[in-house]
Write a protein that holds these residues in place. Sequence first.
Motif, PDB file in Angstrom:
ATOM      1  N   ASP A   1       0.838  -1.034   0.094  1.00  0.00           N
ATOM      2  CA  ASP A   1      -0.018   0.154  -0.024  1.00  0.00           C
ATOM      3  C   ASP A   1       0.824   1.296  -0.064  1.00  0.00           C
ATOM      4  O   ASP A   1       2.118   1.251   0.023  1.00  0.00           O
ATOM      5  CB  ASP A   1      -1.028  -0.058   1.047  1.00  0.00           C
ATOM      6  N   ILE A   2       0.243   2.347   0.213  1.00  0.00           N
ATOM      7  CA  ILE A   2       0.964   3.707   0.096  1.00  0.00           C
ATOM      8  C   ILE A   2       2.163   4.092   1.264  1.00  0.00           C
ATOM      9  O   ILE A   2       2.819   4.709   1.062  1.00  0.00           O
ATOM     10  CB  ILE A   2       0.204   4.946  -0.127  1.00  0.00           C
TER      11      ILE A   2
ATOM     12  N   TYR B   1      -9.593  -5.433   3.868  1.00  0.00           N
ATOM     13  CA  TYR B   1     -10.839  -4.998   3.064  1.00  0.00           C
ATOM     14  C   TYR B   1     -11.445  -6.274   2.574  1.00  0.00           C
ATOM     15  O   TYR B   1     -10.952  -7.234   2.277  1.00  0.00           O
ATOM     16  CB  TYR B   1     -10.134  -4.349   1.784  1.00  0.00           C
TER      17      TYR B   1
ATOM     18  N   ASP C   1     -17.762   0.698   0.433  1.00  0.00           N
ATOM     19  CA  ASP C   1     -17.087   1.484  -0.371  1.00  0.00           C
ATOM     20  C   ASP C   1     -15.604   0.809  -0.707  1.00  0.00           C
ATOM     21  O   ASP C   1     -14.688   1.619  -0.522  1.00  0.00           O
ATOM     22  CB  ASP C   1     -17.107   2.936  -0.202  1.00  0.00           C
TER      23      ASP C   1
ATOM     24  N   GLU D   1     -13.937  -0.749  -2.967  1.00  0.00           N
ATOM     25  CA  GLU D   1     -13.138  -0.546  -4.053  1.00  0.00           C
ATOM     26  C   GLU D   1     -12.563   1.110  -4.157  1.00  0.00           C
ATOM     27  O   GLU D   1     -11.456   1.311  -4.396  1.00  0.00           O
ATOM     28  CB  GLU D   1     -14.104  -0.615  -5.460  1.00  0.00           C
ATOM     29  N   LYS D   2     -13.228   1.981  -3.584  1.00  0.00           N
ATOM     30  CA  LYS D   2     -12.910   3.194  -3.597  1.00  0.00           C
ATOM     31  C   LYS D   2     -12.024   3.434  -2.401  1.00  0.00           C
ATOM     32  O   LYS D   2     -10.834   3.994  -2.697  1.00  0.00           O
ATOM     33  CB  LYS D   2     -14.062   4.402  -3.185  1.00  0.00           C
ATOM     34  N   GLN D   3     -12.032   2.711  -1.378  1.00  0.00           N
ATOM     35  CA  GLN D   3     -10.875   2.801  -0.281  1.00  0.00           C
ATOM     36  C   GLN D   3      -9.493   2.082  -0.794  1.00  0.00           C
ATOM     37  O   GLN D   3      -8.395   2.333  -0.344  1.00  0.00           O
ATOM     38  CB  GLN D   3     -11.381   1.969   0.896  1.00  0.00           C
TER      39      GLN D   3
ATOM     40  N   LEU E   1      -8.274   1.978  -3.975  1.00  0.00           N
ATOM     41  CA  LEU E   1      -7.667   2.878  -4.640  1.00  0.00           C
ATOM     42  C   LEU E   1      -7.168   4.168  -3.987  1.00  0.00           C
ATOM     43  O   LEU E   1      -6.028   4.928  -4.383  1.00  0.00           O
ATOM     44  CB  LEU E   1      -8.657   3.722  -5.737  1.00  0.00           C
ATOM     45  N   LYS E   2      -7.680   4.390  -2.813  1.00  0.00           N
ATOM     46  CA  LYS E   2      -7.091   5.554  -2.089  1.00  0.00           C
ATOM     47  C   LYS E   2      -5.924   5.018  -1.105  1.00  0.00           C
ATOM     48  O   LYS E   2      -4.862   5.867  -0.975  1.00  0.00           O
ATOM     49  CB  LYS E   2      -8.145   5.799  -0.787  1.00  0.00           C
ATOM     50  N   ASP E   3      -5.778   4.004  -0.813  1.00  0.00           N
ATOM     51  CA  ASP E   3      -4.541   3.359  -0.017  1.00  0.00           C
ATOM     52  C   ASP E   3      -3.447   2.733  -0.802  1.00  0.00           C
ATOM     53  O   ASP E   3      -2.556   2.294  -0.302  1.00  0.00           O
ATOM     54  CB  ASP E   3      -5.266   2.167   1.031  1.00  0.00           C
TER      55      ASP E   3
ATOM     56  N   ASP F   1       0.443   7.662  -5.981  1.00  0.00           N
ATOM     57  CA  ASP F   1      -1.068   7.902  -5.620  1.00  0.00           C
ATOM     58  C   ASP F   1      -1.070   9.414  -5.767  1.00  0.00           C
ATOM     59  O   ASP F   1      -2.125  10.023  -5.490  1.00  0.00           O
ATOM     60  CB  ASP F   1      -0.944   7.737  -4.065  1.00  0.00           C
TER      61      ASP F   1
ATOM     62  N   SER G   1      -1.625   9.546 -10.099  1.00  0.00           N
ATOM     63  CA  SER G   1      -2.605   8.475 -10.741  1.00  0.00           C
ATOM     64  C   SER G   1      -1.847   7.855 -11.958  1.00  0.00           C
ATOM     65  O   SER G   1      -2.895   7.597 -12.860  1.00  0.00           O
ATOM     66  CB  SER G   1      -4.145   9.039 -10.801  1.00  0.00           C
TER      67      SER G   1
END
Length: 403
Positions: free
Chosen positions: A121-122, A203, A230, A232-234, A236-238, A271, A274
């Motif tokens: 992750d990030i 997740y 949410d 999938e949204k989380q 892509l954020k992480d 991140d 993108s």
Amino acid sequence: MHKIKLRNAPPKAAYLYWPDGEQALIEAETYVERLIFDKQEYKEWELSHLGQLEKLLHNCTELAKSELLRFLYGQGWDLKKTVEAIKAHYQWKSEWPNYMSVYPLVQNILNSGGVYIHGRDIYYRPLIILKLSKLAQFPYQEHIACAYFLLEFIMDSMFLPGQIENWVMIVDFEDFNEVNQNHVRKLIMELYTHYQCRLAKAYVINPSRLWKLLINLLPNNTLKKFVVDDVEKQLLKDFGPSQLEIKYGGTASNLKRFWPPRRLKYNPCEDVFSSCSSIPDSPLKQNRNSFETSIRLEGCSSFLSSNMDFKEEIWEQCEQESNTFSFLQENEKNIEEEHQDVINFENFAQSNKEVKSPSEEMTRASLKVPIPPRTFSIENYEIEPVWFCNACVGDKNSSCCIM
């Protein structure tokens, strides 16, 4: 194995990353959760409990203070339970050989896609993916052995003490229709006792009715780490897109070969911009002929009836054979050459680490985690008076949640 460990070592940028704030210590109104333990300035109340624990242990443990603090967090600051958990942990570790020797017994489950490693992750934390429908095809004893192998591999080759000390997980419930609650409960308890405070976030994908059953088996603080809405949204954020497979919303191709872990090029700017870095699809080639001929596991199923028989057989068979596996051969010269740049980055990062200042008033913590009954007992407990946190001082009716 050493080549695989090098391929999965933290990227260079990770050596310059020092977590702070909630990435190191979560201080909420109802609980406190520490994620990073090494190279940290501990709170006054953490040091107070550490001192009491060390007196009970009479300095007869080789565990560092950071590991002792993990056990205190994991056992809800209950000193007696913490001592018992440490005793159980030593017993558990003594029953297993070196994790590399376990590989022949778990290669089928690793190659099945039921559990595998994919990217970071990030915050540079490795991602473990669980496909429960595929894991269900294997017996409980192999689940335990695989967990031991995979988690020890991650801790040995993918962590940086004081910087990266946790993993994250994707738990995929797709096509998962039945569960043995007793086995799941035992597995959760084993992992929670021996790998405490290691999970940063999980997740949940395709949650089914079985997810609601599993909720009752998880400790409260662990449940707070699960993302269900949410997702999938989380994700892509992480995560950067290249660190996730297409089926989970990323740009990396879906894996067909799951071990050894795919080597992904980590782009620290993903991140922000993108944009996805290139993904060299070049997993480590194994000399399968020499490796497979070294494995003689025709009688493997005969000793899967109990944990002790299983572990004893590992000691007898695998430890003797492991030196013949080309997959496990050491190449110290290559290690030095390939890893020299990583060492330089680590030294540079250490010299530039900022000393963290103590944060403001601590918040209350509440964690009560039951553990299985143990035969180990402690006599003549002499526990000092409880140290109250800043939030509780002056309140005569207060019951400090730290304890």
